[in-house]
Structures are given as structure tokens and as C-alpha cells.
Design an enzyme around this catalytic site. Structure first.
Site, short mmCIF file in Angstrom:
data_model
loop_
_atom_site.label_atom_id
_atom_site.label_comp_id
_atom_site.label_asym_id
_atom_site.label_seq_id
_atom_site.Cartn_x
_atom_site.Cartn_y
_atom_site.Cartn_z
CD1 TRP A 43 -0.06 3.69 0.41
CD2 TRP A 43 1.70 3.21 -0.87
NE1 TRP A 43 -0.51 2.93 -0.65
CE2 TRP A 43 0.55 2.63 -1.45
CE3 TRP A 43 2.94 3.06 -1.52
CZ2 TRP A 43 0.60 1.87 -2.63
CZ3 TRP A 43 2.98 2.31 -2.70
CH2 TRP A 43 1.82 1.73 -3.23
CG MET A 44 -2.07 8.75 -2.49
SD MET A 44 -2.06 10.38 -3.27
CE MET A 44 -1.31 9.98 -4.84
CG ASN A 45 -3.48 2.63 -2.51
OD1 ASN A 45 -3.11 2.78 -1.36
ND2 ASN A 45 -4.49 1.82 -2.79
CG ASP A 46 -7.24 2.81 -4.86
OD1 ASP A 46 -6.14 2.52 -5.32
OD2 ASP A 46 -8.08 1.96 -4.52
CD GLN A 62 -7.54 3.15 0.35
OE1 GLN A 62 -7.15 2.05 0.68
NE2 GLN A 62 -8.48 3.79 1.03
CD1 TRP A 70 -1.80 -0.31 -0.37
CD2 TRP A 70 -1.50 -2.15 0.87
NE1 TRP A 70 -3.03 -0.85 -0.09
CE2 TRP A 70 -2.88 -1.98 0.66
CE3 TRP A 70 -1.06 -3.24 1.63
CZ2 TRP A 70 -3.83 -2.86 1.17
CZ3 TRP A 70 -2.02 -4.12 2.14
CH2 TRP A 70 -3.38 -3.92 1.91
NE ARG A 171 -10.53 -4.72 -3.36
CZ ARG A 171 -10.17 -5.96 -3.66
NH1 ARG A 171 -10.66 -6.98 -2.97
NH2 ARG A 171 -9.35 -6.18 -4.65
CG ASP A 172 -12.59 -0.78 -4.00
OD1 ASP A 172 -12.17 -0.68 -2.83
OD2 ASP A 172 -11.97 -1.38 -4.90
CD GLU A 223 -8.32 -4.02 -6.92
OE1 GLU A 223 -7.84 -4.65 -5.97
OE2 GLU A 223 -7.65 -3.20 -7.58
C1 FRU Z 1 -7.13 -0.75 -5.50
C2 FRU Z 1 -7.36 -1.31 -4.11
C3 FRU Z 1 -8.83 -1.28 -3.73
C4 FRU Z 1 -8.76 -1.29 -2.23
C5 FRU Z 1 -7.57 -0.41 -1.97
C6 FRU Z 1 -6.77 -0.80 -0.76
O1 FRU Z 1 -5.85 -0.21 -5.67
O2 FRU Z 1 -6.84 -2.61 -4.04
O3 FRU Z 1 -9.57 -2.35 -4.26
O4 FRU Z 1 -9.93 -0.78 -1.65
O5 FRU Z 1 -6.74 -0.50 -3.12
O6 FRU Z 1 -5.75 0.11 -0.54
#
Ligand code: FRU
Length: 485
Positions: A43-46, A62, A70, A171-172, A223
Site C-alpha cells: 500500500w501507498m498513500n500521501d 505513506q 491502509w 496532523r500533517d 488534512e
Molecule cells: C491523508 C491522510 C493524512 C494522514 C495520512 C495517514 O490521506 O489521512 O491526513 O496523515 O493520510 O495515512
């Protein structure tokens, strides 16, 4: 005679078999992006921690290293010398406190910075320290550093730099150095006093990168904030600040180092289905001068693949003033040209309705860079079908000339042709498509599910004639090609 024929056939088959190029295996699964970043596995996100240092663009992300879903957030890491070819590096950040939980103390999103003046005092020899600021879920905002160009990472012993507050969901953190005040600024998502109606971006400042002071808050954001200063119409004597929300939407305004004053309504920067968690690179050298953004193509689907997620293509940002205000303009970075393989061009061609009159029928492929200027003439509707297959028409990008609606796989936006002409730049990469209209004034980023092996490309017009002023279509090299040989 029969034996002779058999022998010839046998020889022919044998020669074809041994001379055929073996199909490349590495990162070439059917839905694997060939010039967009995707994680090798899982998995990958941000995108996180984007920072340029000594010839390398760092991209952290991420990442769940255990499976396709996730959770268990770590920071994956890759570097590139040209923003297109990526090299995977080992995981940079693991969860804090030896957490094995899905969320608690895992490494959520944040940003990166080079400590050029050794403010933190971590520097060992002449190599500048790289810093990463991240949210440790339910454990506050934290700092990690590397004294070896990002190859290994240490966590700051006195973490967190901002303690956990169970009410504000902070966060972030996006950190940058504010030139005019000489201070460091952190833009971070928060909901002060646990009040949902106040969800937005808080600004903290610091002189030493360890102690952070809350200065202001602006509601109406959610976010992954980012804040950048950009010249207007490329003039260095007129600059504006752009505050980004997690979905890429933005507000233009001014920023004095502590407080953001909006001067525009919030506007969308992408009209497609899959554009989220944008971030810009820090510390790009002044002589380059670009502001480069990347986003996660959220909700893209990769069934059957060993990975889950892809980034959008890196883009250069700028601001343009029009009679209706100041707008963001976004275009793919010029390094895309490093991947150009074969070019086909058409100049001043009239095309008429009928699918079987496809002017560009010789074009085949699933990775293309298309650039064209179209005079809409008497056409009612024109556009492209990409990866057009037998059972699935692929991705449709079309323009309805009656109401000026540009459509990309079912998402629509109004675009005014300029002097009767629409300019389109399209990036197709297996199962994603990015459309930049009128020089990047309008952008749509979307993922789709193609039919396996569909490679046909169709240019169509209905209702009347379309005039192609010029059209260039480039096939693109895979960024993973070198791994094979
Ligand atoms: C956005 C988010 C961020 C958080 C991260 C967790 O996609 O929800 O706010 O830091 O992903 O994976």
C-alpha cells in the site's frame, strides 16, 4: 518437397523464437504505471517529506509494508535525479514506541527540510542534515534526521516537538523557511478545541526547529496543508501565497510569516477523480526556481497487482492573472521529454465525423504523451479514446463545443477555447490519464480500468468538422526499463 516445407517452417519458427525480445519482467505487471511513481509492493498513500538535496529529489510516502491495505504507516522512500526515474530506498521511518498497532504511534504524513545552517546541531561533518517532520499518530508531531543524505534515519531523542493534544486531531505538518522573517513556519491541519466547525490550518513558527509557537488559524480546510509563494505571470516583482487543502483546492492570498489572509475564494485545482494530498518540494535550488507539486492518485484501483497506489506526474506550478482574478496553472515537468521515444505529428488536418476515419490509427500504446491544438470549427463534440478495446472503450476525453464542457472519464469542467481553439496535453500511463487544457489552466487527473492489451487510440469528431492545427504524439519509455538489461 513436404520435408523441405516442414524444415523451412521449423527454421522460421526457431529463428522467430530466439530473436524475439524477452518481455521485461520487473515492474511491468499489466496495471503497473510505467512513468509514474508506484511502490514496489503493498500500500501507498500521501507523498511525504518532499525535499531536494544535492542532485536528488527525495520522495517519501505513506506506506504499509505488510499488505495491500491502509494501516501500519511507515514512510517509504525513493530518490530521483530527474523527477521521472525513481530508485527505491529502504523504509525511512517506522512507527514509534515499537508500536505493532494499525494506527497508534504509526508515522503519518509530514514534510522534509534541509538544515543548511545546522540549526538543530545534528550535523557531523560537512554533509548537511536532512530533517523530517511527521505526525506520530496519537503521539504528537515528531522529528527525525539523517546525516548521510537520507540513507539512514534517527529519531530526535526529545520527541515530540509538539505534544499530542487529544482534542485537536493535529496532523500533517508542512515546514518551510519563511525568507522575510527568517523563521521556520509549520502549516498543520487542526481542529482547535475539538470543534469540527473550526477544522482548518494552524500556523506555528520557530527559530530553532524544536520549539514551536502557535500564531494563527484559518478554518475551512482538511488534512495535508501546503503553503507556497509563487510569482504572478512569471514576474518576480509580484508574488502571492497559495494555501492548499488536502484535495488540492487552493486559496490565493498574502502571508506575513504568521497569518494567512485570503484574497480569493477557494478554488479547485483538479477536476478529475483521483488527485489528493498534494505536496510541493522544499529546497529546490534558486537557479532552478520551480515550484513542483505531486499528489496521490487516491482511489486508483490495481486489482491483482502486488502494489496498491500511484502518484500523479510531478507538475510545475505558476499563477496567472486574468480579469476574474489570480489562478493556479499546473503543467507536467519538462523532464517528461527524457522519456520521449517515438514522435508522430500532424499539421493542419481537417477531420470529419465517423470512427472509421481515425486519422491517428497508426498510433498504438498504453503510455503516451499527446499534445495538440484543435480548432473546434463545426464539430459538436470531439476527443480521444485511449486504450480503446473490443469490450471496453477505454478512457474517453472529449470536448462538447456547444457548452464548452471538457469531459475526462465522466468528470466534467467548463473550459473556454481561446480564439476558437482548445489546447490539450494528455499523459496516458496504463490505467491513469492526466489532461492539461489551455496550457495547464484546467487539469483533470483520473484513473480507469483498461481492457487488458487494448492499445488503440482514436481521435473522433461528431456533428461536424474539426481542424487540427497541430498534434504531436510521443510514445514513452518505461522508467523501469534499465532494471531489466
Ligand atoms: C491523508 C491522510 C493524512 C494522514 C495520512 C495517514 O490521506 O489521512 O491526513 O496523515 O493520510 O495515512
Amino acid at each position: 518437397m513436404k520435408t523441405f516445407l516442414k524444415l523451412t517452417l521449423f527454421l522460421f519458427l526457431a529463428i522467430s523464437f530466439f530473436s524475439a525480445k524477452p518481455k521485461r519482467e520487473y515492474n511491468n505487471e499489466i496495471l503497473r504505471p510505467q512513468f509514474h511513481f508506484s511502490p514496489e509492493k503493498n500500500w501507498m498513500n500521501d507523498p511525504n517529506g518532499l525535499v531536494y538535496f544535492e542532485g536528488e529529489y527525495h520522495l517519501f510516502y505513506q506506506h504499509n509494508p505488510f499488505d495491500l491495505g491502509w494501516g501500519y504507516m511507515h514512510w517509504g522512500h525513493a530518490i530521483s535525479k530527474d523527477l521521472v526515474h525513481w530508485e527505491y530506498l529502504p523504509i525511512a521511518l517506522a512507527p514509534d514506541n515499537n508500536s505493532k498497532e494499525k494506527e497508534y504511534a504509526t508515522a503519518w504524513s509530514g514534510s522534509g527540510l534541509i538544515d543548511h545552517n545546522n540549526i538543530c546541531g545534528f550535523q557531523k561533518d560537512t554533509v548537511k542534515t536532512m530533517l523530517l517532520f511527521y505526525t506520530s499518530y496519537q503521539c504528537g508531531q515528531r522529528l527525525a534526521y539523517s546525516t548521510d543524505k537520507g540513507r539512514t534515519w534517527n529519531k530526535y531523542e526529545k520527541n515530540p516537538v509538539i505534544p499530542f493534544d487529544e482534542t485537536d486531531d493535529a496532523r500533517d505538518p508542512k515546514i518551510f523557511r519563511h525568507q522575510a522573517s527568517g523563521k521556520y513556519v509549520m502549516a498543520i491541519y487542526r481542529k482547535p478545541n475539538g470543534d469540527d466547525s473550526q477544522r482548518g490550518i494552524s500556523f506555528y513558527t520557530s527559530s530553532n526547529l524544536f520549539d514551536w509557537e502557535l500564531k494563527s488559524h484559518i478554518a475551512g480546510f482538511y488534512e495535508c496543508p501546503d503553503l507556497v509563494e509563487l510569482p504572478v505571470n512569471r514576474r518576480q516583482d509580484e508574488k502571492k501565497w497559495v494555501l492548499f487543502d488536502g484535495d488540492g483546492s487552493y486559496v490565493v492570498g498574502s502571508f506575513d510569516g504568521e497569518k494567512f489572509i485570503p484574497e480569493s475564494p477557494k478554488q479547485k485545482s483538479d477536476f478529475g477523480k483521483n488527485y489528493y494530498a498534494t505536496q510541493t518540494w522544499n529546497n529546490i535550488p534558486e537557479k532552478d526556481g520551480r515550484t513542483i507539486q505531486i499528489a496521490w492518485m487516491k482511489d486508483g484501483e490495481f486489482p491483482g497487482m502486488p502494489f496498491n497506489g500511484q502518484m500523479g506526474f510531478p507538475c510545475e506550478l505558476s499563477l496567472e492573472k486574468s480579469k476574474n482574478g489570480i489562478f493556479l496553472v499546473r503543467n507536467p515537468v519538462k523532464e517528461i521529454e527524457n522519456l520521449h521515444l517515438k514522435q508522430e505529428s500532424w499539421i493542419q488536418k481537417n477531420i470529419i465525423p465517423g470512427l472509421n476515419k481515425n486519422l491517428i490509427s497508426k498510433i498504438k500504446g498504453d503510455c503516451l504523451h499527446i499534445k495538440g491544438i484543435f480548432d473546434v470549427k463545426t464539430s459538436d463534440n470531439f476527443g480521444f479514446l485511449l486504450r480503446n478495446g473490443k469490450t471496453n472503450q477505454g478512457a474517453e476525453i472529449s470536448f462538447n463545443t456547444k457548452n464548452n464542457i471538457l469531459n475526462c472519464i465522466g468528470r466534467q469542467v467548463v473550459v473556454e477555447p481561446i480564439g476558437g481553439k482548445l489546447q490539450l496535453e494528455i499523459l496516458l500511463d496504463r490505467s491513469s490519464v492526466e489532461v492539461f487544457a489551455n496550457g495547464g489552466k484546467v487539469v483533470l487527473s483520473s484513473c480507469f480500468t483498461p481492457e487488458q492489451d487494448a492499445e488503440d487510440v482514436t481521435l473522433f469528431t461528431s456533428g461536424g468538422e474539426l481542424f487540427i492545427e497541430n498534434l504531436d504524439i510521443f510514445s514513452l519509455k518505461s522508467i523501469w526499463e534499465a532494471e531489466e538489461e
